[in-house]
Motif scaffolding. Sequence first.
Motif, PDB file in Angstrom:
ATOM      1  N   GLY A  57       0.803  -1.215   0.000  1.00 10.41           N
ATOM      2  CA  GLY A  57       0.000   0.000   0.000  1.00 10.41           C
ATOM      3  C   GLY A  57       0.832   1.259   0.000  1.00 10.41           C
ATOM      4  N   VAL A  58       0.249   2.354   0.456  1.00 14.44           N
ATOM      5  CA  VAL A  58       0.884   3.674   0.444  1.00 14.44           C
ATOM      6  C   VAL A  58       0.886   4.256   1.844  1.00 14.44           C
ATOM      7  N   ILE A  59       2.016   4.798   2.264  1.00  8.41           N
ATOM      8  CA  ILE A  59       2.130   5.525   3.525  1.00  8.41           C
ATOM      9  C   ILE A  59       2.163   7.014   3.207  1.00  8.41           C
ATOM     10  N   ASN A  60       1.314   7.770   3.876  1.00  9.09           N
ATOM     11  CA  ASN A  60       1.169   9.197   3.586  1.00  9.09           C
ATOM     12  C   ASN A  60       1.957  10.100   4.516  1.00  9.09           C
ATOM     13  N   ASP A  61       2.641   9.549   5.506  1.00 14.33           N
ATOM     14  CA  ASP A  61       3.403  10.373   6.446  1.00 14.33           C
ATOM     15  C   ASP A  61       4.538  11.095   5.724  1.00 14.33           C
ATOM     16  N   THR A  62       5.001  12.193   6.321  1.00 15.27           N
ATOM     17  CA  THR A  62       6.114  12.965   5.770  1.00 15.27           C
ATOM     18  C   THR A  62       7.443  12.398   6.263  1.00 15.27           C
ATOM     19  N   PHE A  63       8.315  12.059   5.306  1.00 13.49           N
ATOM     20  CA  PHE A  63       9.641  11.537   5.618  1.00 13.49           C
ATOM     21  C   PHE A  63      10.694  12.322   4.852  1.00 13.49           C
ATOM     22  N   ASP A  64      11.928  12.246   5.318  1.00 11.00           N
ATOM     23  CA  ASP A  64      13.083  12.600   4.505  1.00 11.00           C
ATOM     24  C   ASP A  64      14.169  11.585   4.828  1.00 11.00           C
ATOM     25  N   HIS A  65      15.366  11.769   4.283  1.00 11.38           N
ATOM     26  CA  HIS A  65      16.403  10.751   4.457  1.00 11.38           C
ATOM     27  C   HIS A  65      16.782  10.541   5.932  1.00 11.38           C
ATOM     28  N   THR A  66      16.598  11.569   6.752  1.00 12.43           N
ATOM     29  CA  THR A  66      16.922  11.403   8.169  1.00 12.43           C
ATOM     30  C   THR A  66      15.908  10.513   8.882  1.00 12.43           C
ATOM     31  N   SER A  67      14.732  10.303   8.275  1.00 12.04           N
ATOM     32  CA  SER A  67      13.755   9.384   8.850  1.00 12.04           C
ATOM     33  C   SER A  67      14.322   7.969   8.901  1.00 12.04           C
ATOM     34  N   LEU A  68      15.098   7.617   7.905  1.00 17.24           N
ATOM     35  CA  LEU A  68      15.744   6.305   7.892  1.00 17.24           C
ATOM     36  C   LEU A  68      16.723   6.186   9.054  1.00 17.24           C
ATOM     37  N   LEU A  69      17.509   7.235   9.287  1.00 20.02           N
ATOM     38  CA  LEU A  69      18.461   7.218  10.391  1.00 20.02           C
ATOM     39  C   LEU A  69      17.742   7.071  11.730  1.00 20.02           C
ATOM     40  N   LYS A  70      16.678   7.816  11.893  1.00 19.92           N
ATOM     41  CA  LYS A  70      15.937   7.735  13.151  1.00 19.92           C
ATOM     42  C   LYS A  70      15.378   6.335  13.355  1.00 19.92           C
ATOM     43  N   PHE A  71      14.889   5.725  12.289  1.00 21.55           N
ATOM     44  CA  PHE A  71      14.384   4.358  12.372  1.00 21.55           C
ATOM     45  C   PHE A  71      15.479   3.400  12.837  1.00 21.55           C
ATOM     46  N   LEU A  72      16.681   3.548  12.271  1.00 18.42           N
ATOM     47  CA  LEU A  72      17.786   2.658  12.624  1.00 18.42           C
ATOM     48  C   LEU A  72      18.238   2.867  14.066  1.00 18.42           C
ATOM     49  N   LEU A  73      18.331   4.125  14.492  1.00  7.89           N
ATOM     50  CA  LEU A  73      18.741   4.403  15.864  1.00  7.89           C
ATOM     51  C   LEU A  73      17.726   3.856  16.861  1.00  7.89           C
ATOM     52  N   ASP A  74      16.457   4.025  16.561  1.00  4.09           N
ATOM     53  CA  ASP A  74      15.421   3.492  17.451  1.00  4.09           C
ATOM     54  C   ASP A  74      15.430   1.964  17.452  1.00  4.09           C
ATOM     55  N   LYS A  75      15.611   1.379  16.281  1.00  2.40           N
ATOM     56  CA  LYS A  75      15.581  -0.073  16.160  1.00  2.40           C
ATOM     57  C   LYS A  75      16.665  -0.720  17.007  1.00  2.40           C
ATOM     58  N   TRP A  76      17.863  -0.147  16.955  1.00  2.00           N
ATOM     59  CA  TRP A  76      18.987  -0.743  17.669  1.00  2.00           C
ATOM     60  C   TRP A  76      19.336   0.008  18.958  1.00  2.00           C
TER      61      TRP A  76
ATOM     62  N   THR B 197       9.163   8.111  11.416  1.00  5.25           N
ATOM     63  CA  THR B 197       9.748   6.879  10.886  1.00  5.25           C
ATOM     64  C   THR B 197       8.585   5.966  10.503  1.00  5.25           C
ATOM     65  N   PHE B 198       8.907   4.880   9.849  1.00  2.03           N
ATOM     66  CA  PHE B 198       7.868   3.935   9.440  1.00  2.03           C
ATOM     67  C   PHE B 198       7.753   2.778  10.421  1.00  2.03           C
ATOM     68  N   ALA B 199       8.356   2.922  11.604  1.00  2.00           N
ATOM     69  CA  ALA B 199       8.370   1.827  12.583  1.00  2.00           C
ATOM     70  C   ALA B 199       6.958   1.390  12.969  1.00  2.00           C
ATOM     71  N   LYS B 200       6.042   2.322  13.089  1.00  2.00           N
ATOM     72  CA  LYS B 200       4.697   1.963  13.547  1.00  2.00           C
ATOM     73  C   LYS B 200       3.922   1.148  12.513  1.00  2.00           C
ATOM     74  N   TYR B 201       4.446   1.093  11.277  1.00  2.00           N
ATOM     75  CA  TYR B 201       3.775   0.327  10.230  1.00  2.00           C
ATOM     76  C   TYR B 201       4.295  -1.102  10.111  1.00  2.00           C
ATOM     77  N   LEU B 202       5.311  -1.449  10.886  1.00  2.00           N
ATOM     78  CA  LEU B 202       5.844  -2.801  10.837  1.00  2.00           C
ATOM     79  C   LEU B 202       4.828  -3.805  11.366  1.00  2.00           C
ATOM     80  N   ARG B 203       4.741  -4.925  10.711  1.00  2.00           N
ATOM     81  CA  ARG B 203       3.842  -5.991  11.121  1.00  2.00           C
ATOM     82  C   ARG B 203       4.425  -6.770  12.306  1.00  2.00           C
TER      83      ARG B 203
END
Length: 485
Positions: free
Chosen positions: A325-344, A361-367
Amino acid sequence: MASLDHIIVLMLENNSFDRMLGALFPERIGGGGIKGTAANHWNDDTSPTPKPPIRHVMQPTIARAVTPDPMHEYPNVANQQKGPNLGFVTDFATTYPATDWMQRQEIMGYYDDGVLPNLHTLAKQYTVCDRWFSSMPGPTWPNRVFVHTGTSLGYTTNSIGNNWDQWTLYDLLGDNGISWKIYYGDGDVSQTLVLKHVPWVDPMRYFYLAAQGAETEFPQYCFIEPNYGTFPWDKVSQNDQHPLSDVFRGEQLIWDVYNALRGNDALWQRSLLVITYDEHGGFYDHVDPPAAVRPDNRTDATGFKFDRLGLRVPTILLSPWLDQGVINDTFDHTSLLKFLLDKWNLTNLLGDRVGSASTNTFAKYLRNTPRQTYNLLPKSNIPTLHATPESTELSDNQRSMIELGHHLAAQISEPSVRTAMMTRSAARTPRDEAQLAVEQFRSFMIDRAKHPTKPKPLPKKKKAPARKARKTAKARKTTKRRAKK
């Protein structure tokens, strides 16, 4: 129980969301594509030498190579965003007054559904972010530096003079025992070497070898650089989708990377592949970029405060751990960094934008469990590939990569090798310069293997002063004595 253990990022070059994916999605307020509404989006050519008809409306294109290269330096992007987003054609026409109407129309072109079979198939089978913006309104290097570090330290140009000595994502990963690799297009040079503290990069062929191996041996984080086509006679290998080269070579790279991961089911079930682009490359997009959190307190020479994002870029998240599907949230390249920092669970040393609560980040969309996904891309979807004519001029990014090679040569430890690699004849042709740059890159990497540089030390965690700790212990003893009394 299975988990998401491997993040792989493939960052391609210089295309806007509307150009690459817009035809697949209906328009919505603040996002979406241009499916059914392309004719509503236009730019007037108000350059000193307009080519009638003056109005340029979005139209489908089948162009596989675009020349000349649309400008995307910060001043050009500022002009393109005027209106909003009504200055794209005028900026191109003013930069290239000799261009004809069709060349200017290409700035408003988009690929209809199915024209890019691999990208479009994956977009429809996986997760598209329709509000993923480049991190700043400018060219390749600052935006790529953002994806590695969370800030470009106030620089908005492709220049070896930019002192990018900040902490990187790789410092944090390495310090916390998280395995990572950077892979670059074989036969070319790696842009990540503009950073002062990246210890090593590997040729792309090692990615494919790793993808065939055991899932447990595959790096936890991978960043893939395409082949930028620095060799003028090696543009047959350029696959970054940067204008001047065949866009279908990028389609082949997408096919190669996706199928390499998807073909190893044990690896695929624990992986997320992010396909994104560094910036829009001067091509039209209808969505006005929003304001952004400043990554730090730096400004560029014009006073730009990095408080606004660049144009939208195509981004697809491919994983069994995300719904189609499609995610409508606003992201930029730093969103990826934030996702990685939160993940680990890593301490943020990558700037205020990464650390901001407003950076999504897209973390809340993970199954909670992986889903069944699309299988391998079919080979028949790849058309006959074209080589870029040798007479085609180098792009701005390619010229910058050549300068990077010369810059790296000056850092080689062995005096005789350094002298040989820094010898540059005034009579050298562009082909000679490019060949020398790649030789300089290879010599630099050999030298680095022999004389590895130490990573930038991370800040030490603060501990409570010893005196204060003793006082606290003494206070506890006093409390106990009073309680006994």
